[in-house]
Design a protein around this motif. Structure first.
Motif, PDB file in Angstrom:
ATOM      1  N   LEU A  85       0.748  -1.111  -0.084  1.00  0.00           N
ATOM      2  CA  LEU A  85      -0.137   0.160   0.101  1.00  0.00           C
ATOM      3  C   LEU A  85       0.842   1.067  -0.053  1.00  0.00           C
ATOM      4  O   LEU A  85       1.992   1.480   1.083  1.00  0.00           O
ATOM      5  CB  LEU A  85      -1.146   0.188   1.662  1.00  0.00           C
ATOM      6  N   THR A 106      -1.801  -1.631  -4.159  1.00  0.00           N
ATOM      7  CA  THR A 106      -3.116  -0.871  -3.948  1.00  0.00           C
ATOM      8  C   THR A 106      -2.204   0.629  -4.215  1.00  0.00           C
ATOM      9  O   THR A 106      -1.674   1.111  -2.749  1.00  0.00           O
ATOM     10  CB  THR A 106      -3.851  -0.885  -3.002  1.00  0.00           C
ATOM     11  N   TRP A 133      -2.933   4.670  -2.053  1.00  0.00           N
ATOM     12  CA  TRP A 133      -3.558   5.289  -1.155  1.00  0.00           C
ATOM     13  C   TRP A 133      -4.974   6.139  -1.764  1.00  0.00           C
ATOM     14  O   TRP A 133      -5.251   6.178  -3.088  1.00  0.00           O
ATOM     15  CB  TRP A 133      -3.181   6.368  -1.076  1.00  0.00           C
ATOM     16  N   PRO A 134      -5.997   4.909  -1.282  1.00  0.00           N
ATOM     17  CA  PRO A 134      -7.189   5.447  -1.721  1.00  0.00           C
ATOM     18  C   PRO A 134      -7.648   6.613  -1.226  1.00  0.00           C
ATOM     19  O   PRO A 134      -8.175   7.864  -2.215  1.00  0.00           O
ATOM     20  CB  PRO A 134      -8.336   4.292  -0.714  1.00  0.00           C
ATOM     21  N   THR A 135      -7.665   7.407   0.109  1.00  0.00           N
ATOM     22  CA  THR A 135      -7.623   8.405   0.010  1.00  0.00           C
ATOM     23  C   THR A 135      -6.317   9.452   0.266  1.00  0.00           C
ATOM     24  O   THR A 135      -6.429  11.084   0.340  1.00  0.00           O
ATOM     25  CB  THR A 135      -8.516   8.542   1.537  1.00  0.00           C
ATOM     26  N   LEU A 167      -6.461   9.843   7.385  1.00  0.00           N
ATOM     27  CA  LEU A 167      -6.690   9.459   6.313  1.00  0.00           C
ATOM     28  C   LEU A 167      -5.564   8.255   5.778  1.00  0.00           C
ATOM     29  O   LEU A 167      -6.216   6.383   5.511  1.00  0.00           O
ATOM     30  CB  LEU A 167      -6.199  10.373   5.120  1.00  0.00           C
ATOM     31  N   ARG A 205      -6.960   5.237   8.322  1.00  0.00           N
ATOM     32  CA  ARG A 205      -8.643   4.540   7.488  1.00  0.00           C
ATOM     33  C   ARG A 205      -7.780   3.433   6.237  1.00  0.00           C
ATOM     34  O   ARG A 205      -8.595   3.027   5.971  1.00  0.00           O
ATOM     35  CB  ARG A 205      -9.165   6.200   6.576  1.00  0.00           C
ATOM     36  N   ASP A 206      -6.935   4.259   5.067  1.00  0.00           N
ATOM     37  CA  ASP A 206      -6.338   3.481   4.303  1.00  0.00           C
ATOM     38  C   ASP A 206      -5.909   1.994   4.486  1.00  0.00           C
ATOM     39  O   ASP A 206      -6.460   0.815   4.083  1.00  0.00           O
ATOM     40  CB  ASP A 206      -5.200   4.922   3.667  1.00  0.00           C
ATOM     41  N   THR A 216      -7.488  -1.613   3.093  1.00  0.00           N
ATOM     42  CA  THR A 216      -6.845  -2.445   2.425  1.00  0.00           C
ATOM     43  C   THR A 216      -6.936  -3.538   3.143  1.00  0.00           C
ATOM     44  O   THR A 216      -7.043  -4.505   2.727  1.00  0.00           O
ATOM     45  CB  THR A 216      -5.532  -1.905   2.280  1.00  0.00           C
TER      46      THR A 216
END
Length: 428
Positions: A40, A57, A59-61, A103, A106-107, A111
């Motif tokens: 990640l 993956t 970072w989503p946010t 953030l 939470r990511d 994940t």
């Protein structure tokens, strides 16, 4: 001892340049033993992760802090010579690491929901990600891919480049400086604790205290190169350096200049540290010597920014592990990765530190009589003289050779970073 069964590992990191190759080297060794590793990080790490056999993956946010891209290298950690610049640096780094701590946390949790893991590995700089790993309840190891960075009373503070104290004034310095450094870092503590509170975690009394919540802190260097503090926390392990070349270095033929003269490898930061002008002076210095120079730019510079000379070739990249088999000296910024690669090959160095931990690494090179340290603002004549000394005086190659033997012996004794991660996978 190998883990009793294949395990799953989430490796959480950032693009800071020198931290990525040893962490991907660890990932590669884990996948080689049959474990599944999911990385990640920010998009620029994807290629390295996949080359190591990992899933990836982005970072989503959370934000990216890509130090390779000069247009986004807003922290400018190579240029802190005025109070205003230092304040800007603190604010930029604080906003990234502490302002976005929630953030990152939470990511990590998101994940782990999508790709469950048995163990979480986190670059120690990502304190928000460490909080997310703690909230998940998984065994967690913080990765310290360089020298021991936690400020400790009685030890020269990170970034100072000081040698160990001698005399009462030096001992006073090494009592006061770590406390001041901790207070400086703890300016981000309120934002970190706010993120921890949102996760339902208890506050920590200092940013570095977050490391005490980890099952392991893996210091990825040699305890001879970087002697541990007298009072080392029980969860800290020195696991030795991993000297893998990054995937972008390539594996093809190395364009070593022809001839019989000594080969000098010039290897500076893989991230942008405004070092093109320094490299220009290094080229001029080598052009005045009976040597062959090979200068590798890395991703942080463009090909047109540094011109070679008749006896100095400039290339985008090359596998340093291969070049070092033939090299007689290295001119470097003293990033940890370059330093330990040179030491492992028994090659002495001329160090021109720019920032970060580079002054500290250079101090350790000097202490082991494996090279010289000069200013990054040195003129070509000073650089030339330093290279001549390292090539001409046997004590520098002898010092580097002694460290090569030590590194090999330490690696044989273990335990390694892989051993420690597998112990966590077994529940140890």
């Amino acid at each position: 001892m190998a883990a009793s069964r294949p395990g799953t590992v989430l490796l959480v990191t950032l693009q800071g340049g020198g931290n990525v190759p040893p962490q991907m080297g660890l990932a590669r060794r884990l996948t080689g033993r049959g474990h599944r590793v999911h990385v990640l990080s920010e998009p620029s790490v994807a290629g390295e992760a996949r080359a190591a056999g990992c899933a990836f993956t982005p970072w989503p946010t959370a934000p990216s802090g890509n130090a390779v891209d000069r247009d986004r290298a807003a922290a400018r950690d190579w240029d802190l010579r005025t109070p205003a610049k230092a304040v800007r640096f603190v604010r930029t780094v604080g906003d990234f690491l502490f302002g976005a701590a929630g953030l990152f946390a939470r990511d990590v949790l998101a994940t782990l929901e999508e790709a469950p893991a048995d163990v979480v590995l986190v670059d120690l700089a990502l304190v928000g990600a460490l909080a997310g790993a703690e909230r998940s309840g998984r065994p967690t190891a913080a990765l310290m891919p360089s020298i021991y960075m936690r400020p400790t009373r009685g030890r020269p503070v990170l970034g100072s480049g000081w040698q160990p104290a001698r005399g009462p004034l030096g001992r006073l310095r090494d009592r006061a400086a770590p406390a001041l450094f901790s207070r400086f870092v703890d300016l981000g503590l309120p934002r970190l604790n706010a993120a921890r509170a949102d996760l339902g975690l208890a506050p920590v009394d200092g940013v570095f205290s977050a490391l005490d919540r980890c099952a392991r802190v893996l210091v990825m260097t040699s305890p001879t190169f970087d002697p541990p503090p007298d009072h080392l926390p029980a969860n800290v392990r020195y696991v030795g350096p991993l000297v893998d070349d990054p995937a972008w270095a390539g594996a093809g033929p190395v364009p070593v200049p022809p001839g019989d003269e000594p080969l000098v490898l010039v290897a500076m930061s893989s991230t942008y540290q405004a070092h093109q002008e320094v490299l220009g002076r290094v080229v001029r210095a080598l052009a005045a010597l009976p040597v062959r120079g090979l200068l590798t730019l890395g991703p942080g510079l463009r090909a047109e920014e540094v011109r070679g000379a008749g006896n100095v070739s400039v290339v985008p990249s090359a596998p340093h592990a291969v070049v070092l088999r033939e090299a007689s000296a290295v001119v470097t910024h003293a990033g940890h990765g370059t330093v330990v690669k040179a030491l492992a090959a028994g090659v002495p160095m001329v160090c021109l530190p720019h920032g970060r931990d580079q002054e500290d690494n250079a101090a350790r090179v000097v202490r082991r009589c494996a090279g010289l340290r000069i200013s990054r603002r040195s003129e070509p004549g000073t650089i030339r003289d330093a290279v001549q000394r390292v090539l001409a005086e046997p004590r520098y190659r002898e010092g580097a050779g002694r460290m090569a033997a030590v590194l090999a012996a330490e690696a044989a004794r273990g335990p390694s970073a892989v051993d420690e991660v597998e112990a966590l996978l077994r529940g140890g």
